[in-house]
Design a protein around this motif. Sequence first.
Motif, PDB file in Angstrom:
ATOM      1  N   TYR A 112      54.765  53.606 -37.795  1.00 39.65           N
ATOM      2  CA  TYR A 112      56.362  52.997 -38.509  1.00 39.65           C
ATOM      3  C   TYR A 112      56.495  51.762 -38.107  1.00 39.65           C
ATOM      4  N   CYS A 113      56.981  50.582 -38.626  1.00 44.52           N
ATOM      5  CA  CYS A 113      57.429  49.328 -38.097  1.00 44.52           C
ATOM      6  C   CYS A 113      58.301  49.610 -36.945  1.00 44.52           C
ATOM      7  N   TYR A 114      58.014  48.527 -35.681  1.00 44.38           N
ATOM      8  CA  TYR A 114      57.814  49.000 -34.450  1.00 44.38           C
ATOM      9  C   TYR A 114      59.436  48.696 -34.217  1.00 44.38           C
ATOM     10  N   GLY A 115      59.984  49.644 -32.765  1.00 43.46           N
ATOM     11  CA  GLY A 115      61.117  50.308 -32.250  1.00 43.46           C
ATOM     12  C   GLY A 115      61.504  51.208 -33.742  1.00 43.46           C
ATOM     13  N   HIS A 116      60.832  51.973 -34.440  1.00 44.76           N
ATOM     14  CA  HIS A 116      60.748  53.150 -34.847  1.00 44.76           C
ATOM     15  C   HIS A 116      61.158  54.409 -33.678  1.00 44.76           C
ATOM     16  N   GLU A 117      62.102  55.393 -34.086  1.00 39.82           N
ATOM     17  CA  GLU A 117      62.671  56.341 -33.212  1.00 39.82           C
ATOM     18  C   GLU A 117      60.921  57.447 -32.986  1.00 39.82           C
ATOM     19  N   TYR A 118      60.608  57.428 -34.081  1.00 40.96           N
ATOM     20  CA  TYR A 118      59.869  58.543 -34.285  1.00 40.96           C
ATOM     21  C   TYR A 118      58.278  57.889 -34.320  1.00 40.96           C
TER      22      TYR A 118
END
Length: 341
Positions: free
Chosen positions: A111-117
């Motif tokens: 996922y894009c950087y910083g995504h929670e999961y």
Amino acid sequence: MKNNQRIVWLDAIKGCGIILVMISHVTPLENWGTYLFSSFMPLFFICSGFVAKDESIPVVLNKKLKSLLIPYWFYGIIATIFFSIVKTGNSYQGGSVHEWWWLVYSRYCFYCYGHEYNLYFMPIESTSPLWFLTALFLGSILSVILLRKKVVSFWGTLFFYIIFTLALSELPILLPWSLDVAFLIAIFMLIGHLLRYFAFTEFIKRNNILIILLVVAYIILTRINGYSNLSVREYGKYGIYSITLFFINGVLFFFLMAWVFISMNGKLVSIFALVGKHSLRLMCIHIPILFCINKFSVKILKYEEKGITIICLIVISLIISILLDRLFNRFRNKFPYLKYL
């Protein structure tokens, strides 16, 4: 100039670029890092476009398969084996399983950087810089497709490349092999290819005042746009609207580095050029070397200093690359594919 002769100032730009890459993996340099690290990747793409030849798609595909994907798999497999052995625990999500999976996906995370999961494939203590090789591979093929078009279809294809870049920037995931940024990479390569035919070096030499204005413009635009990181599709603080700023800054940074090394004479340029000649291999090998340096300095010397680590990383990586170059050259008559490593 003959086609087989290297362009010294261009090698020096790549040398400066790979040094910035290595420094960025040691320390973010706080506020200075935004100005130094946000635009170093376009340097490599524009340099690659500058020396690109007008060749057919099959010819370029064959060349890039050998020059980019052979070292990708070779150094990727070796580095993954290395980190699977030296890491005694799962120091990041997924452990060694994800270290092997990244070889297929070739992206830092899903996922894009910083995504929670998020799913992280290429942590910094692994082989993260190798995303560059697969990204450059796709970008090179796309740039050739663009350049082979006739005038009308060229502008149409360029338009679609821009649209694809904008549309793919909105995806919630990072595509494998950097397909979501490959169209922008191709446009950077196009800029480099075009600059070669516009008496670029003479333009740089005769426009010192303009270059100063470009320095000011770069500083202002970087301050406005903030930090960017192409490997995880971060163009800046304004999302899709930052793509234009990122592109302009990438071109400006190339102009600034070209001005520095075209204007400069002497051994310093030669040193940067030497580093630049080894830039691809340095991109592949410096993270395992950094890992060893950090372990030695912290566990053996009980001492850690970022400045010393940076110097050691650059010097040791370059020495190892030169030794590998000599070793491969010695045996490449028997094993021709060694020339790509």
